[in-house]
Design an enzyme around this catalytic site. Structure first.
Site, PDB file in Angstrom:
ATOM      1  N   GLY A  29       0.823  -1.199   0.000  1.00 33.16           N
ATOM      2  CA  GLY A  29       0.000   0.000   0.000  1.00 33.16           C
ATOM      3  C   GLY A  29       0.853   1.243   0.000  1.00 33.16           C
ATOM      4  CB  ILE A  31       3.865   6.757   1.928  1.00 35.70           C
ATOM      5  CG1 ILE A  31       5.096   6.225   1.189  1.00 35.70           C
ATOM      6  CG2 ILE A  31       4.286   7.471   3.209  1.00 35.70           C
ATOM      7  CD1 ILE A  31       6.019   7.317   0.678  1.00 35.70           C
ATOM      8  CB  ALA A  32       0.559   7.689   5.385  1.00 29.83           C
ATOM      9  CB  ALA A  33      -2.039   2.930   2.706  1.00 31.76           C
ATOM     10  CB  THR A  37      -2.977   0.939  11.815  1.00 33.27           C
ATOM     11  OG1 THR A  37      -2.462   2.217  12.183  1.00 33.27           O
ATOM     12  CG2 THR A  37      -4.233   0.643  12.622  1.00 33.27           C
ATOM     13  CD  GLN A  98      13.855   2.569  -3.235  1.00 34.61           C
ATOM     14  OE1 GLN A  98      13.211   3.427  -2.645  1.00 34.61           O
ATOM     15  NE2 GLN A  98      13.539   1.281  -3.153  1.00 34.61           N
ATOM     16  CD  GLU A 128       4.891  -2.108   7.894  1.00 32.88           C
ATOM     17  OE1 GLU A 128       4.443  -0.949   7.855  1.00 32.88           O
ATOM     18  OE2 GLU A 128       5.480  -2.580   8.888  1.00 32.88           O
ATOM     19  CB  THR A 192      -2.586  12.126  11.426  1.00 29.19           C
ATOM     20  OG1 THR A 192      -3.627  12.898  10.808  1.00 29.19           O
ATOM     21  CG2 THR A 192      -3.043  11.695  12.815  1.00 29.19           C
ATOM     22  CD  GLU A 241     -16.053   4.032   5.583  1.00 25.86           C
ATOM     23  OE1 GLU A 241     -16.211   3.403   6.651  1.00 25.86           O
ATOM     24  OE2 GLU A 241     -16.941   4.175   4.733  1.00 25.86           O
TER      25      GLU A 241
END
Length: 264
Positions: A29, A31-33, A37, A98, A128, A192, A241
Site C-alpha cells: 500500500g 505511504i501512510a495507507a 496499524t 533503494q 510489511e 497525523t 475509512e
C-alpha cells in the site's frame, strides 16, 4: 481468481514440514495507507500469525531494543539517517536508499520464524511490503522522477533480478494484501502520524505511488519480470475509512483476511 500451485521450497533454514504448512503474504500500500496499524491488528489476531515489520528504524539509524528487526549492525551505527537523506537530497541518495531497502527486505523475508510459529499448525507470515514493491513501486517511481538515473536503474534491475532468482524459493509469496486508499487520505494520515522524515513529501509523489499500486495490484496491467508475480493471488482491502480505533471495522477486515488465507 485462480490460485497457482504451492511454491516449491528448498531452503535449508527450515524443516520441510514447516515449509509445507506456512503461508507467506505481503501487505502492500501507499505511504501512510495504514499498513502499520493493520499489521498490529494482524499480530494480535492469532498466535499462529507472525508479522515482519518494515525496518524503518534501520533506515533512520535509530537504535531500539523493542524488536530485533530494528537493531543496527556495526557498519550502520555511524551511517546517518538514510531515509532523511533520501528526502533531503533524492538525486544523491535515491539509489543508495533503494539498494539498502531491498537488501533489508531480502533479509526480512529470509529471517528465521519464531519458535512459536515453527510449532503452529497453520502458520502465516505477513511481511510489511516486499522485494517486489521495492522495485515496481518505489525504485521505479524514483527513476521516473529522475532521482535515479538510467545507469543506476539498469544496475538496480540487473542485480534485483539476479538476487530474486537466487533466493526465489525462499522469498516467494503465496499472496498479497493491497491496502487501498486515496492519495489525499494518505496525505492526511501522513501529517497525523508526524514522522519527521516524511514532512516534505508532496501529494504528487503519493499520487505517483498510488497509480503504480493500482496498475500492479488492482488493474493488474503492470508488466513484471517474474512469472510467479504475474499470477499471484491479490486481495484488495478498501481502507479509506479510518479503522484504527473501530473494532467493528477491524473485525470485518480480519474476516476478509481469514477468507483469503483459506483460499490459498
Amino acid at each position: 481468481m485462480a490460485t497457482p500451485p504451492k511454491r516449491m521450497c528448498h531452503s535449508p533454514v527450515f524443516n520441510n514440514s514447516f515449509e509445507k504448512r506456512v503461508k507467506k503474504l505481503s501487505i502492500e500500500g501507499n505511504i501512510a495507507a495504514g499498513k502499520s496499524t493493520f499489521v498490529r491488528i494482524l499480530e494480535k489476531a492469532s498466535d499462529e500469525w507472525e508479522v515482519v515489520p518494515e525496518p524503518i528504524a534501520k533506515w533512520c539509524n535509530v537504535q531500539t531494543t523493542e524488536n530485533e528487526n530494528e537493531e543496527l549492525s556495526t557498519s550502520q551505527k555511524s551511517g546517518g539517517n538514510l531515509l532523511q537523506m533520501l528526502y533531503d537530497k533524492p538525486t544523491r541518495w535515491a539509489y543508495t536508499f533503494q539498494t539498502y531497502a531491498c537488501l533489508s527486505r531480502v533479509r526480512a523475508q529470509l529471517k528465521t520464524p519464531s519458535p512459536k510459529l515453527l510449532e503452529a499448525e497453520h502458520p502465516v507470515q505477513f511481511f510489511e511490503r516486499s522485494v517486489y514493491s521495492d522495485r515496481y513501486i518505489f525504485a521505479s517511481s524514483l527513476f521516473e522522477f529522475q532521482n535515479i538515473n538510467e545507469t543506476e536503474w539498469a544496475i538496480y534491475q540487473d542485480w534485483h533480478t539476479w538476487f530474486l532468482n537466487q533466493f526465489e524459493s525462499d522469498i516467494d509469496l503465496d499472496g498479497i494484501i493491497y491496502l487501498r486508499a486515496t492519495p489525499e487520505k494518505c496525505m492526511d494520515r501522513l501529517h497525523t502520524r508526524g514522522r519527521e522524515e516524511e514532512q516534505g513529501i508532496q501529494l504528487e509523489y503519493l499520487e505517483s505511488l498510488h497509480y503504480k499500486h493500482e496498475s500492479w495490484l488492482y488493474d493488474r496491467t503492470m508488466s513484471v519480470d517474474f512469472e510467479n508475480l504475474q499470477h499471484m493471488p491479490v486481495m484488495v482491502l478498501d481502507v479509506n475509512e479510518d479503522f484504527k480505533y473501530d473494532k467493528i471495522k477491524q473485525e470485518a477486515l480480519l474476516d476478509k483476511v481469514k477468507e483469503f488465507l483459506a483460499s490459498l
